[in-house]
Enzyme design. Structure first.
Site: not given
Ligand code: C6P
Length: 406
Positions: A123, A200, A203, A226, A364
């Site tokens: 991401h 990270d 997910q 999440k 992203c």
């Molecule tokens: N992915 C998706 O629709 P935040 O925004 O900080 O809570 O998480 C960022 C982020 C970082 N790593 C991974 C693997 C992610 O999936 C995400 C967030 C969402 O896939 C929003 S782009």
């Protein structure tokens, strides 16, 4: 214990509605999960009864708010089996967690000639902070390639690992492909060359129990929203000895011990990394989300989720004109695909008209889209409340969408 999906669905008020005249089929859990009554009620109760600033007041409400705030830290510690609550830092979410490590640990430890390895499926939150840091320090950001079915090329990873590598930062479950990466093996190999490891977990955290002590990574980051908790709150886990040696990321109240113009000393962990008034209601909601998940038979939850996903993958394999983007058999939560029939954003719109919520676009994760030569995908992402019937609704929805597009 076993798992009754209908009893679970009844705990999520938002799911009990129609969208565009159709029962809502919510398949955008990778973007954010919905919230159970337990989380909504905990936040509401906090604001109705306990709201105050934490660690500051000389009054009962502040004591209560502080108690809830620190109890949630202990709940999260247990949830991920960290050794100590000093290793649990509240952040805004995954993105802030990576940035904190990049600009505290990274600025202190990286110099010209050093390397940070990330995978091609990251991401942007696990790419751009390292690019910014590389521009400041002269260190180099090097991508680890991903094979055709969406797995990290472990031979290429081995070849890249040498004494120049100071950090390996990879995603546990890809939000764009669904691949579950072998993070324990990746961690052990990085440690063997003296590199630190950040995982990270945005997910992964909702899907199965995590064990920081067994995994042995140096940092792990995730977002509450999440995993059935609220937005605007997340966690950076870090090993105590490493966090202790890191300089503060941001300055302000709460993160200090003493301040004078002659010099300032800093608070102990975890407060050193938590300047300013925190998101107390968010922390309370995250604690409730942890207790919600822990009240379930998590093995049964994981088995249910896997069965729904396997069914979706099987239907996708037999669906004419559909190409899966990412087809590893190590997969969680995500079905990402393109259709010959039309552009992902048109398909997303036509599904929405039928009450089916998916995400479309690059998620992203532009470098992995480039790897597959697609501008974006349609992504259906699953949570514990999804069912096989909803997978059928998705594919019926695609059938209908195709009649408009062809
Ligand atoms: N992915 C998706 O629709 P935040 O925004 O900080 O809570 O998480 C960022 C982020 C970082 N790593 C991974 C693997 C992610 O999936 C995400 C967030 C969402 O896939 C929003 S782009």
């Amino acid at each position: 214990m076993s798992f009754d999906v209908n009893a679970i669905r009844a705990q999520f008020p938002i799911l009990q509605q129609s969208i565009n005249g159709k029962a809502l089929v919510y398949l955008d859990n990778g973007a954010t999960t919905q919230k159970p009554d337990a989380v909504i009620d905990a936040i509401s109760h906090y604001y109705r009864h306990d709201n105050a600033n934490v660690h500051r007041g000389a009054h009962t409400l502040s004591d209560r708010a502080t108690g809830l705030f620190e109890q949630a830290r202990e709940d999260v510690r247990g949830f991920i089996n960290a050794q100590s609550t000093e290793e649990i830092i509240w952040t805004k979410g995954t993105t802030e967690g990576v940035n904190l490590v990049a600009f505290s640990w990274g600025r202190d430890n990286l110099k010209r000639g050093d390397r940070v390895l990330v995978s091609t499926m990251e991401h942007h939150a696990n790419i751009v902070p390292w690019q910014l840091l590389a521009a400041q320090t002269g260190a180099e950001l090097v991508p680890i390639p991903v094979d055709e079915i969406g797995q990290i090329d472990l031979q290429a990873y081995d070849d890249l690992l040498d004494e120049r590598v100071k950090l390996v930062s990879v995603v546990h479950v890809s939000n764009a492909l669904g691949t579950v990466n072998p993070v324990k093996a990746i961690t052990d190999k990085a440690h063997a060359v003296g590199a630190r490891v950040l995982i990270d977990g945005a997910q992964s955290v909702a899907h199965w129990p995590l064990d920081m002590q067994a995994l042995d990574c140096d940092f792990y980051v995730f977002s509450a929203h999440k995993m059935y908790g609220p937005m605007g709150i997340g966690v950076l886990y870090g090993k105590k000895a490493i966090l202790d040696a890191m300089p503060p990321f941001m300055g302000g109240g709460e993160m200090i011990e003493t301040v004078s113009f002659a010099g300032t000393t800093f608070n102990r962990l975890p407060f050193k990394f938590e300047p300013g008034t925190p998101n107390v209601a968010g922390v309370v909601g995250l604690g409730a989300a942890v207790r919600f998940l822990q009240s379930l038979d998590r093995q049964a939850v994981a088995a249910h989720e896997q069965a729904v996903l396997d069914y979706a993958v099987d239907r996708a394999h037999h669906y004419e004109g559909l190409r899966l983007i990412g087809d590893s058999d190590q997969r969680a939560g995500v079905l990402s695909f393109v259709l010959d029939a039309g552009h992902p954003s048109d398909i997303g719109m036509l599904l929405d008209q039928q009450g089916i919520a998916v995400r479309t676009g690059n998620h992203c994760a532009m470098p992995i889209m480039e790897r597959y030569g697609v501008p974006g995908t349609v992504r259906a992402s699953f949570a514990l409340y999804n069912t096989r019937e909803e997978v059928d609704a998705l594919f019926n929805g695609l059938d209908k969408a195709k009649t408009f597009l062809l």
